[in-house]
Design a protein around this motif. Structure first.
Motif, PDB file in Angstrom:
ATOM      1  N   GLU A   1      36.070  34.359  40.731  1.00 21.09           N
ATOM      2  CA  GLU A   1      36.990  33.550  40.076  1.00 21.09           C
ATOM      3  C   GLU A   1      37.170  33.600  38.887  1.00 21.09           C
ATOM      4  O   GLU A   1      38.172  33.427  38.202  1.00 21.09           O
ATOM      5  CB  GLU A   1      36.976  32.102  40.783  1.00 21.09           C
ATOM      6  CG  GLU A   1      37.097  31.924  42.261  1.00 21.09           C
ATOM      7  CD  GLU A   1      38.527  32.306  42.827  1.00 21.09           C
ATOM      8  OE1 GLU A   1      39.406  32.295  42.001  1.00 21.09           O
ATOM      9  OE2 GLU A   1      38.574  32.862  43.684  1.00 21.09           O
ATOM     10  N   ASP A   2      36.129  33.792  38.208  1.00 23.31           N
ATOM     11  CA  ASP A   2      36.032  33.892  36.688  1.00 23.31           C
ATOM     12  C   ASP A   2      36.734  35.068  36.096  1.00 23.31           C
ATOM     13  O   ASP A   2      37.399  35.462  35.040  1.00 23.31           O
ATOM     14  CB  ASP A   2      34.617  33.622  36.311  1.00 23.31           C
ATOM     15  CG  ASP A   2      34.141  32.359  36.222  1.00 23.31           C
ATOM     16  OD1 ASP A   2      34.349  31.359  35.587  1.00 23.31           O
ATOM     17  OD2 ASP A   2      33.368  32.049  37.368  1.00 23.31           O
ATOM     18  N   LEU A   3      36.483  36.188  37.033  1.00 18.73           N
ATOM     19  CA  LEU A   3      36.967  37.520  36.826  1.00 18.73           C
ATOM     20  C   LEU A   3      38.466  37.230  36.635  1.00 18.73           C
ATOM     21  O   LEU A   3      39.425  37.898  35.806  1.00 18.73           O
ATOM     22  CB  LEU A   3      36.534  38.733  37.982  1.00 18.73           C
ATOM     23  CG  LEU A   3      37.310  39.797  37.858  1.00 18.73           C
ATOM     24  CD1 LEU A   3      37.194  40.454  36.581  1.00 18.73           C
ATOM     25  CD2 LEU A   3      36.728  40.749  39.081  1.00 18.73           C
ATOM     26  N   TRP A   4      38.943  36.805  37.647  1.00 22.50           N
ATOM     27  CA  TRP A   4      40.489  36.730  37.815  1.00 22.50           C
ATOM     28  C   TRP A   4      40.998  35.943  36.732  1.00 22.50           C
ATOM     29  O   TRP A   4      42.092  36.420  36.086  1.00 22.50           O
ATOM     30  CB  TRP A   4      40.826  35.823  39.342  1.00 22.50           C
ATOM     31  CG  TRP A   4      40.498  36.420  40.695  1.00 22.50           C
ATOM     32  CD1 TRP A   4      40.157  35.897  41.686  1.00 22.50           C
ATOM     33  CD2 TRP A   4      40.231  37.672  40.825  1.00 22.50           C
ATOM     34  NE1 TRP A   4      39.952  36.580  42.451  1.00 22.50           N
ATOM     35  CE2 TRP A   4      39.809  38.116  42.214  1.00 22.50           C
ATOM     36  CE3 TRP A   4      40.568  39.219  40.150  1.00 22.50           C
ATOM     37  CZ2 TRP A   4      39.827  39.248  42.811  1.00 22.50           C
ATOM     38  CZ3 TRP A   4      40.355  40.234  40.706  1.00 22.50           C
ATOM     39  CH2 TRP A   4      39.932  40.333  42.121  1.00 22.50           C
ATOM     40  N   ALA A   5      40.130  34.861  36.254  1.00 22.14           N
ATOM     41  CA  ALA A   5      40.808  33.911  35.269  1.00 22.14           C
ATOM     42  C   ALA A   5      40.657  34.928  33.848  1.00 22.14           C
ATOM     43  O   ALA A   5      41.294  34.603  32.744  1.00 22.14           O
ATOM     44  CB  ALA A   5      39.911  32.752  35.108  1.00 22.14           C
ATOM     45  N   SER A   6      39.716  35.865  33.640  1.00 22.13           N
ATOM     46  CA  SER A   6      39.580  36.909  32.536  1.00 22.13           C
ATOM     47  C   SER A   6      40.707  37.613  32.442  1.00 22.13           C
ATOM     48  O   SER A   6      40.769  38.209  31.031  1.00 22.13           O
ATOM     49  CB  SER A   6      38.142  37.327  32.537  1.00 22.13           C
ATOM     50  OG  SER A   6      38.563  38.541  33.533  1.00 22.13           O
ATOM     51  N   ILE A   7      41.552  37.909  33.040  1.00 18.44           N
ATOM     52  CA  ILE A   7      42.604  39.069  33.075  1.00 18.44           C
ATOM     53  C   ILE A   7      43.588  38.696  32.248  1.00 18.44           C
ATOM     54  O   ILE A   7      43.876  39.386  31.339  1.00 18.44           O
ATOM     55  CB  ILE A   7      43.219  39.172  34.478  1.00 18.44           C
ATOM     56  CG1 ILE A   7      41.986  39.909  35.597  1.00 18.44           C
ATOM     57  CG2 ILE A   7      44.227  40.182  34.467  1.00 18.44           C
ATOM     58  CD1 ILE A   7      42.476  39.972  36.884  1.00 18.44           C
ATOM     59  N   LYS A   8      44.183  37.317  32.280  1.00 24.35           N
ATOM     60  CA  LYS A   8      45.195  37.185  31.321  1.00 24.35           C
ATOM     61  C   LYS A   8      45.049  37.068  29.934  1.00 24.35           C
ATOM     62  O   LYS A   8      45.523  37.872  29.146  1.00 24.35           O
ATOM     63  CB  LYS A   8      46.031  35.883  31.724  1.00 24.35           C
ATOM     64  CG  LYS A   8      47.215  35.240  31.017  1.00 24.35           C
ATOM     65  CD  LYS A   8      47.830  33.963  31.040  1.00 24.35           C
ATOM     66  CE  LYS A   8      48.757  33.744  30.247  1.00 24.35           C
ATOM     67  NZ  LYS A   8      49.484  32.387  30.400  1.00 24.35           N
ATOM     68  N   PRO A   9      43.694  36.430  29.512  1.00 22.12           N
ATOM     69  CA  PRO A   9      43.363  36.392  28.109  1.00 22.12           C
ATOM     70  C   PRO A   9      43.134  37.785  27.684  1.00 22.12           C
ATOM     71  O   PRO A   9      43.380  38.171  26.536  1.00 22.12           O
ATOM     72  CB  PRO A   9      42.026  35.610  28.302  1.00 22.12           C
ATOM     73  CG  PRO A   9      42.429  34.684  29.451  1.00 22.12           C
ATOM     74  CD  PRO A   9      42.858  35.379  30.328  1.00 22.12           C
ATOM     75  N   GLU A  10      42.511  38.609  28.514  1.00 19.12           N
ATOM     76  CA  GLU A  10      42.192  40.183  28.176  1.00 19.12           C
ATOM     77  C   GLU A  10      43.564  40.731  28.138  1.00 19.12           C
ATOM     78  O   GLU A  10      43.665  41.576  26.838  1.00 19.12           O
ATOM     79  CB  GLU A  10      41.455  40.819  29.533  1.00 19.12           C
ATOM     80  CG  GLU A  10      40.881  42.085  29.160  1.00 19.12           C
ATOM     81  CD  GLU A  10      39.676  42.181  28.073  1.00 19.12           C
ATOM     82  OE1 GLU A  10      39.616  42.619  27.119  1.00 19.12           O
ATOM     83  OE2 GLU A  10      38.521  41.964  28.724  1.00 19.12           O
ATOM     84  N   ALA A  11      44.424  40.626  28.795  1.00 21.15           N
ATOM     85  CA  ALA A  11      45.790  41.363  28.485  1.00 21.15           C
ATOM     86  C   ALA A  11      46.439  40.802  27.107  1.00 21.15           C
ATOM     87  O   ALA A  11      47.020  41.706  26.371  1.00 21.15           O
ATOM     88  CB  ALA A  11      46.779  40.976  29.728  1.00 21.15           C
ATOM     89  N   GLU A  12      46.265  39.588  27.104  1.00 24.78           N
ATOM     90  CA  GLU A  12      47.056  38.948  25.862  1.00 24.78           C
ATOM     91  C   GLU A  12      46.196  39.629  24.629  1.00 24.78           C
ATOM     92  O   GLU A  12      47.119  40.024  23.649  1.00 24.78           O
ATOM     93  CB  GLU A  12      46.825  37.342  25.641  1.00 24.78           C
ATOM     94  CG  GLU A  12      47.844  36.859  26.809  1.00 24.78           C
ATOM     95  CD  GLU A  12      47.544  35.073  26.808  1.00 24.78           C
ATOM     96  OE1 GLU A  12      48.626  34.540  27.400  1.00 24.78           O
ATOM     97  OE2 GLU A  12      46.337  35.058  26.639  1.00 24.78           O
ATOM     98  N   ALA A  13      45.026  39.639  24.568  1.00 22.23           N
ATOM     99  CA  ALA A  13      44.309  40.372  23.479  1.00 22.23           C
ATOM    100  C   ALA A  13      44.750  41.843  23.279  1.00 22.23           C
ATOM    101  O   ALA A  13      44.961  42.431  22.040  1.00 22.23           O
ATOM    102  CB  ALA A  13      42.922  40.176  23.684  1.00 22.23           C
TER     103      ALA A  13
END
Length: 354
Positions: A334-346
């Motif tokens: 679930e933390d992997l899924w949550a990390s995707i948007k911040p990674e994409a934004e960066a």
């Protein structure tokens, strides 16, 4: 050799994993003196060397870098290698320094080497149409011995295993799967270290070029995953053992440590990356583009080499780290899924800045 005088050498300490771990060392209250010298951690326990590692296309620089590494290794009782897991010449330089140290002092130094579960991939099955039920435990050393010598990362792994068998050094090899997440350490915040992993950023960067997220075949492959901070905690446990009670940690064939805390289907990961990028307006559609032949997979990977992994399987279990070292990772898929948007934004912001 007392823990307070154990010399420790870092290689690759400004990388994603190395920088995350080094930040933990600097934040450790027992290393207060090191915090005032941010690129010389473990000042009371040893040293950290900073400098560029050799690039394979520059042979002269390769030779100089190898000589420098060998000289530095001779001065260290523990070498922590976060650098290229496939750099055979650097591995030989490390072992050369260790052999010299052993001959001079009669001690067996340690290498804590970072390899990866790419070693488990069967590249004859990379079309994204198979979910394997073949899972490797780091406690099953007989099964680990069957990994082919030509497997990814294996040539370097075998060099360290053979040197351990010869008796002049002790090899501990941490084998992480897909690493994700943002480093929370001081070095990342100061912009000193790389803040991106490989596979999720590769999917994102590739999609920003193509304007669609790609998938190999049907995305039927599974890899394990681990958050970078959980992985750094494992290195911390191992290092504390090495400088305080080295006899308590296994090495050689019994020194292989997987480092997973969950697994994902490539189809699920690619879908979530597509949804995040589409919601951010960075791609044209959330529908995935399939690459289903050898030729098309080559086209898929021409811009980002690490996207190849999403047609493959690499399944492991960190039984040794949990049972012998008490490693207790806390982040889940679930933390992997949550990390995707911040990674994409960066990554979108970085692309816009270039």
């Amino acid at each position: 050799m007392s823990a307070s005088k154990t010399p420790v050498l870092f290689l690759g300490a400004t990388g994603y994993v190395g920088g995350t771990f080094l930040s933990r060392v600097l934040a450790d209250p027992s290393s207060s003196q090191a915090r005032s010298h941010p690129l010389r951690p473990l000042r009371r326990q040893g040293q950290a060397a900073r400098g560029g590692l050799p690039r394979c296309q520059d042979r002269d620089r390769d030779a100089r870098g190898a000589r420098q590494a060998r000289t530095a290794v001779e001065q260290a009782h523990v070498v922590i290698n976060f650098a290229n897991a496939d750099d055979v010449e650097m591995a030989k330089a490390i072992l050369g320094g260790m052999k010299t140290r052993h001959a001079k002092l009669g001690v067996r130094p340690f290498v804590l080497h970072t390899t990866g579960t790419g070693v488990l991939v069967d590249f004859s099955r990379k079309l994204g149409n198979l979910i394997t039920d073949d899972i490797y435990s780091d406690l099953d050393v007989d099964k680990l011995d069957t990994i082919p010598a030509e497997a990814l990362h294996r040539p370097v792994d075998l060099l360290f295993l053979e040197a351990d068998k010869e008796g002049y050094m002790r090899a501990i090899q941490v084998c992480p799967p897909m690493i994700y997440g943002k480093s929370e350490g001081i070095l990342a915040k100061k912009g000193v270290t790389n803040t991106h992993s490989l596979q999720v950023p590769a999917l994102i960067r590739d999609a920003l070029i193509r304007k669609r997220v790609g998938i190999i075949g049907e995305g039927q492959g599974i890899w394990d995953n681990v958050h970078v901070e959980d992985l750094a905690s494992l290195y911390g446990i191992i290092l504390r053992r090495l400088v305080s009670s080295p006899a308590s940690i296994t090495h050689g064939r019994d020194g292989y440590f997987f480092a997973e805390n969950g697994e994902h289907l490539w189809l699920d990961l690619s879908r979530r990356v597509a949804e995040a990028l589409f919601a951010l307006g960075a791609i044209e559609s959330a529908e995935l583009v399939k690459f289903e032949t050898e030729e098309r997979i080559g086209e898929f990977a021409k811009d980002e080499a690490y996207v190849f992994a999403n047609g493959t399987n690499a399944r492991s279990r960190a039984d040794r780290a949990r049972s012998q070292l008490g490693w207790a990772p806390t982040r889940t898929v679930e933390d992997l899924w949550a990390s995707i948007k911040p990674e994409a934004e960066a990554l979108i912001a970085e692309k816009g800045a270039n």
